[in-house]
Design a protein around this motif. Structure first.
Motif, PDB file in Angstrom:
ATOM      1  N   ALA A  34       0.831  -1.206   0.000  1.00 44.64           N
ATOM      2  CA  ALA A  34       0.000   0.000   0.000  1.00 44.64           C
ATOM      3  C   ALA A  34       0.863   1.252   0.000  1.00 44.64           C
ATOM      4  CB  ALA A  34      -0.924  -0.012   1.215  1.00 44.64           C
ATOM      5  N   SER A  35       1.911   1.260   0.834  1.00 45.68           N
ATOM      6  CA  SER A  35       2.792   2.423   0.898  1.00 45.68           C
ATOM      7  C   SER A  35       3.457   2.673  -0.451  1.00 45.68           C
ATOM      8  CB  SER A  35       3.855   2.199   1.974  1.00 45.68           C
ATOM      9  OG  SER A  35       4.721   3.305   2.049  1.00 45.68           O
ATOM     10  N   HIS A  36       3.909   1.581  -1.099  1.00 44.58           N
ATOM     11  CA  HIS A  36       4.548   1.710  -2.413  1.00 44.58           C
ATOM     12  C   HIS A  36       3.573   2.281  -3.440  1.00 44.58           C
ATOM     13  CE1 HIS A  36       7.057   0.784  -5.884  1.00 44.58           C
ATOM     14  NE2 HIS A  36       6.001   0.171  -6.427  1.00 44.58           N
ATOM     15  N   ARG A  37       2.336   1.790  -3.422  1.00 44.15           N
ATOM     16  CA  ARG A  37       1.340   2.262  -4.378  1.00 44.15           C
ATOM     17  C   ARG A  37       1.010   3.743  -4.163  1.00 44.15           C
ATOM     18  NH1 ARG A  37      -1.977  -0.941  -7.475  1.00 44.15           N
ATOM     19  NH2 ARG A  37      -1.507  -3.166  -7.510  1.00 44.15           N
ATOM     20  N   ILE A  38       0.880   4.151  -2.910  1.00 43.05           N
ATOM     21  CA  ILE A  38       0.565   5.560  -2.621  1.00 43.05           C
ATOM     22  C   ILE A  38       1.694   6.460  -3.089  1.00 43.05           C
ATOM     23  CG2 ILE A  38       0.246   7.248  -0.775  1.00 43.05           C
ATOM     24  CD1 ILE A  38      -2.248   5.671  -1.249  1.00 43.05           C
ATOM     25  N   ARG A  39       2.952   6.053  -2.826  1.00 40.46           N
ATOM     26  CA  ARG A  39       4.089   6.872  -3.264  1.00 40.46           C
ATOM     27  C   ARG A  39       4.159   6.943  -4.780  1.00 40.46           C
ATOM     28  NH1 ARG A  39       7.183   8.542   0.785  1.00 40.46           N
ATOM     29  NH2 ARG A  39       7.132   7.408   2.784  1.00 40.46           N
ATOM     30  N   ALA A  40       3.858   5.825  -5.449  1.00 41.46           N
ATOM     31  CA  ALA A  40       3.863   5.823  -6.918  1.00 41.46           C
ATOM     32  C   ALA A  40       2.765   6.737  -7.455  1.00 41.46           C
ATOM     33  CB  ALA A  40       3.678   4.397  -7.438  1.00 41.46           C
ATOM     34  N   LEU A  41       1.617   6.737  -6.781  1.00 43.35           N
ATOM     35  CA  LEU A  41       0.528   7.614  -7.185  1.00 43.35           C
ATOM     36  C   LEU A  41       0.923   9.077  -7.005  1.00 43.35           C
ATOM     37  CD1 LEU A  41      -2.431   7.841  -8.129  1.00 43.35           C
ATOM     38  CD2 LEU A  41      -3.129   7.663  -5.726  1.00 43.35           C
ATOM     39  N   GLU A  42       1.582   9.388  -5.892  1.00 38.46           N
ATOM     40  CA  GLU A  42       2.046  10.753  -5.647  1.00 38.46           C
ATOM     41  C   GLU A  42       3.077  11.170  -6.691  1.00 38.46           C
ATOM     42  OE1 GLU A  42       1.655  11.412  -0.844  1.00 38.46           O
ATOM     43  OE2 GLU A  42       3.292  10.146  -1.566  1.00 38.46           O
ATOM     44  N   ASP A  43       3.971  10.238  -7.052  1.00 39.77           N
ATOM     45  CA  ASP A  43       4.987  10.547  -8.056  1.00 39.77           C
ATOM     46  C   ASP A  43       4.354  10.831  -9.421  1.00 39.77           C
ATOM     47  OD1 ASP A  43       6.979  10.241  -6.184  1.00 39.77           O
ATOM     48  OD2 ASP A  43       7.467   8.178  -6.770  1.00 39.77           O
ATOM     49  N   SER A  44       3.326  10.036  -9.756  1.00 36.49           N
ATOM     50  CA  SER A  44       2.693  10.216 -11.068  1.00 36.49           C
ATOM     51  C   SER A  44       1.919  11.531 -11.138  1.00 36.49           C
ATOM     52  CB  SER A  44       1.757   9.044 -11.381  1.00 36.49           C
ATOM     53  OG  SER A  44       0.648   9.030 -10.506  1.00 36.49           O
ATOM     54  N   SER A  58      -2.752  12.628   7.402  1.00 33.88           N
ATOM     55  CA  SER A  58      -3.758  13.636   7.096  1.00 33.88           C
ATOM     56  C   SER A  58      -3.643  13.978   5.621  1.00 33.88           C
ATOM     57  CB  SER A  58      -3.579  14.889   7.961  1.00 33.88           C
ATOM     58  OG  SER A  58      -2.303  15.471   7.724  1.00 33.88           O
ATOM     59  N   LEU A  59      -4.681  14.590   5.072  1.00 31.03           N
ATOM     60  CA  LEU A  59      -4.704  14.903   3.648  1.00 31.03           C
ATOM     61  C   LEU A  59      -4.087  16.269   3.375  1.00 31.03           C
ATOM     62  CD1 LEU A  59      -8.307  13.750   2.683  1.00 31.03           C
ATOM     63  CD2 LEU A  59      -6.172  12.569   2.215  1.00 31.03           C
ATOM     64  N   THR A  60      -3.278  16.323   2.330  1.00 27.95           N
ATOM     65  CA  THR A  60      -2.841  17.614   1.815  1.00 27.95           C
ATOM     66  C   THR A  60      -3.985  18.186   0.973  1.00 27.95           C
ATOM     67  OG1 THR A  60      -1.951  16.674  -0.221  1.00 27.95           O
ATOM     68  CG2 THR A  60      -0.473  16.759   1.701  1.00 27.95           C
ATOM     69  N   ARG A  61      -3.819  19.414   0.482  1.00 28.73           N
ATOM     70  CA  ARG A  61      -4.867  19.980  -0.378  1.00 28.73           C
ATOM     71  C   ARG A  61      -5.034  19.165  -1.652  1.00 28.73           C
ATOM     72  NH1 ARG A  61      -5.227  26.540   0.007  1.00 28.73           N
ATOM     73  NH2 ARG A  61      -5.511  26.631   2.276  1.00 28.73           N
ATOM     74  N   ALA A  62      -3.915  18.671  -2.188  1.00 29.82           N
ATOM     75  CA  ALA A  62      -4.003  17.806  -3.365  1.00 29.82           C
ATOM     76  C   ALA A  62      -4.741  16.520  -3.016  1.00 29.82           C
ATOM     77  CB  ALA A  62      -2.600  17.491  -3.893  1.00 29.82           C
ATOM     78  N   GLY A  63      -4.493  15.999  -1.812  1.00 27.08           N
ATOM     79  CA  GLY A  63      -5.179  14.791  -1.366  1.00 27.08           C
ATOM     80  C   GLY A  63      -6.671  15.007  -1.216  1.00 27.08           C
ATOM     81  N   GLU A  64      -7.064  16.158  -0.686  1.00 29.77           N
ATOM     82  CA  GLU A  64      -8.493  16.463  -0.545  1.00 29.77           C
ATOM     83  C   GLU A  64      -9.171  16.520  -1.908  1.00 29.77           C
ATOM     84  OE1 GLU A  64      -8.486  20.088   1.615  1.00 29.77           O
ATOM     85  OE2 GLU A  64      -8.144  19.137   3.570  1.00 29.77           O
ATOM     86  N   ALA A  65      -8.469  17.117  -2.890  1.00 33.60           N
ATOM     87  CA  ALA A  65      -9.034  17.206  -4.245  1.00 33.60           C
ATOM     88  C   ALA A  65      -9.169  15.819  -4.863  1.00 33.60           C
ATOM     89  CB  ALA A  65      -8.154  18.094  -5.117  1.00 33.60           C
ATOM     90  N   LEU A  66      -8.138  14.986  -4.686  1.00 31.93           N
ATOM     91  CA  LEU A  66      -8.192  13.638  -5.251  1.00 31.93           C
ATOM     92  C   LEU A  66      -9.293  12.819  -4.588  1.00 31.93           C
ATOM     93  CD1 LEU A  66      -7.101  11.487  -7.144  1.00 31.93           C
ATOM     94  CD2 LEU A  66      -5.442  10.856  -5.374  1.00 31.93           C
ATOM     95  N   LEU A  67      -9.442  12.956  -3.268  1.00 29.24           N
ATOM     96  CA  LEU A  67     -10.482  12.207  -2.567  1.00 29.24           C
ATOM     97  C   LEU A  67     -11.859  12.574  -3.095  1.00 29.24           C
ATOM     98  CD1 LEU A  67     -11.386  10.292  -0.306  1.00 29.24           C
ATOM     99  CD2 LEU A  67     -11.336  12.247   1.256  1.00 29.24           C
ATOM    100  N   ARG A  68     -12.090  13.867  -3.302  1.00 29.71           N
ATOM    101  CA  ARG A  68     -13.386  14.312  -3.816  1.00 29.71           C
ATOM    102  C   ARG A  68     -13.659  13.715  -5.189  1.00 29.71           C
ATOM    103  NH1 ARG A  68     -12.315  19.094  -3.500  1.00 29.71           N
ATOM    104  NH2 ARG A  68     -11.871  19.686  -5.659  1.00 29.71           N
ATOM    105  N   HIS A  69     -12.668  13.764  -6.074  1.00 28.12           N
ATOM    106  CA  HIS A  69     -12.864  13.250  -7.426  1.00 28.12           C
ATOM    107  C   HIS A  69     -12.938  11.724  -7.444  1.00 28.12           C
ATOM    108  CE1 HIS A  69     -12.680  16.992  -9.664  1.00 28.12           C
ATOM    109  NE2 HIS A  69     -11.642  17.369  -8.934  1.00 28.12           N
TER     110      HIS A  69
END
Length: 302
Positions: A34-44, A58-69
């Motif tokens: 899971a950690s590897h996948r999240i980091r790969a998603l952040e990199d992409s 906690s969610l960053t602003r980018a994380g909040e936007a991704l969660l909503r979408h």
């Protein structure tokens, strides 16, 4: 940019759990994977999505936007599945409907039965939620049609009149309140109450009304339906507050006293909630027309 649905499901699980390990468990993945996948998603994406903390994330602003979408993506996938699966069963259409407790237990059973008789090729999924949850889900595109009792402040939805109703007090015939034609809410706050279950819209509304007066309700028992509220009140457990439509014109056994509430907020008109009429599917438009009498595509009748 390509997004993997497994990664998006994992991210939603982690974001909602606020914990990488628990999120990984929900997504049926090992924490390391899971950690590897999240980091790969952040990199992409090119931006951090999670802020790692001592006791979770906690969610960053980018994380909040991704969660909503991401939630919208999965809601659309669920709707796509709901729209397509009935075809395999010989049903040509499906509509998801969210409604508050009031509508679910009073007007909708008869109205939906009539709609389904008119359109036998359509199926409906009905879920009970609070009015704020309904408004947000409709605004986010997670559900096409809702029925609610409150104004949708700060939420971009359209509200159409559905049914007018009022909250009333009910009490046993031998109760001192029974002789009164009307009463204020403040007058009955000292009485033990029979309430619908915690989490229901009317329970939350009633508790908030008491809190606005600086008081706390003595909730003697919580039940799952207005019929159960009436039976408990008749048995002398306490007084109740229910929609007038739940008791008016119905033979109550044993009989109950129905007392009008004097507060303006006792008027609880129900509204159909949609994102926008132009964006409704054919079957959702037919359901909205059936509930409100406002416009119809006529598509489901063909």
């Amino acid at each position: 940019m390509r997004y993997d649905l497994t990664d998006l499901r994992l991210f939603v699980a982690v974001a909602e759990a606020r914990n990488l390990t628990r999120g990984a468990e929900r997504a049926h993945l090992a924490p390391s994977s899971a950690s590897h996948r999240i980091r790969a998603l952040e990199d992409s994406i090119g931006a951090a999505l999670l802020q790692r903390e001592a006791r979770g994330v906690s969610l960053t602003r980018a994380g909040e936007a991704l969660l909503r979408h991401a939630r919208q993506v999965f809601a659309q996938l669920e709707q796509m599945h709901a729209d397509l699966s009935p075809y395999a069963q010989g049903v040509r259409g499906h509509v998801s409907l969210w409604a508050n407790t009031h509508a679910t237990h009073t007007f909708l059973p008869d109205d939906l039965a009539g709609f389904l008789r008119r359109f036998p090729q359509v199926s409906v999924t009905l879920e009970e939620h609070t009015s704020p949850e309904i408004a947000l889900a409709v605004a986010r595109g997670e559900v096409e049609v809702g029925v609610m009792a409150e104004e949708a402040e700060g939420v971009d939805v359209e509200l159409l009149p559905y049914r007018a109703d009022r909250l009333v007090l009910i009490a046993p015939l031998e109760h001192p309140l029974a002789a009164a034609a009307s009463a204020s809410f403040a007058e009955v706050l000292a009485e033990p109450f029979v309430m619908l279950h915690a989490g229901s819209a009317i329970h939350t509304f009633t508790m908030n009304a008491a809190a606005a007066l600086g008081r706390h309700l003595d909730v003697r028992i919580q039940v799952r339906s207005f019929e159960a509220v009436c039976r408990m009140v008749a048995a002398g457990v306490g007084v109740g507050m229910v929609p007038q439509s739940a008791v008016a014109g119905r033979p109550l056994q044993p009989p109950l006293a129905i007392i009008a509430l004097e507060e303006a907020w006792a008027q609880r008109d129900l509204k159909v909630c949609i994102r926008r009429r132009a964006g409704l599917s054919t079957f959702a438009a037919d359901l909205v027309a059936g509930l409100t009498g406002v416009g119809s595509s006529g598509g489901a009748a063909s």
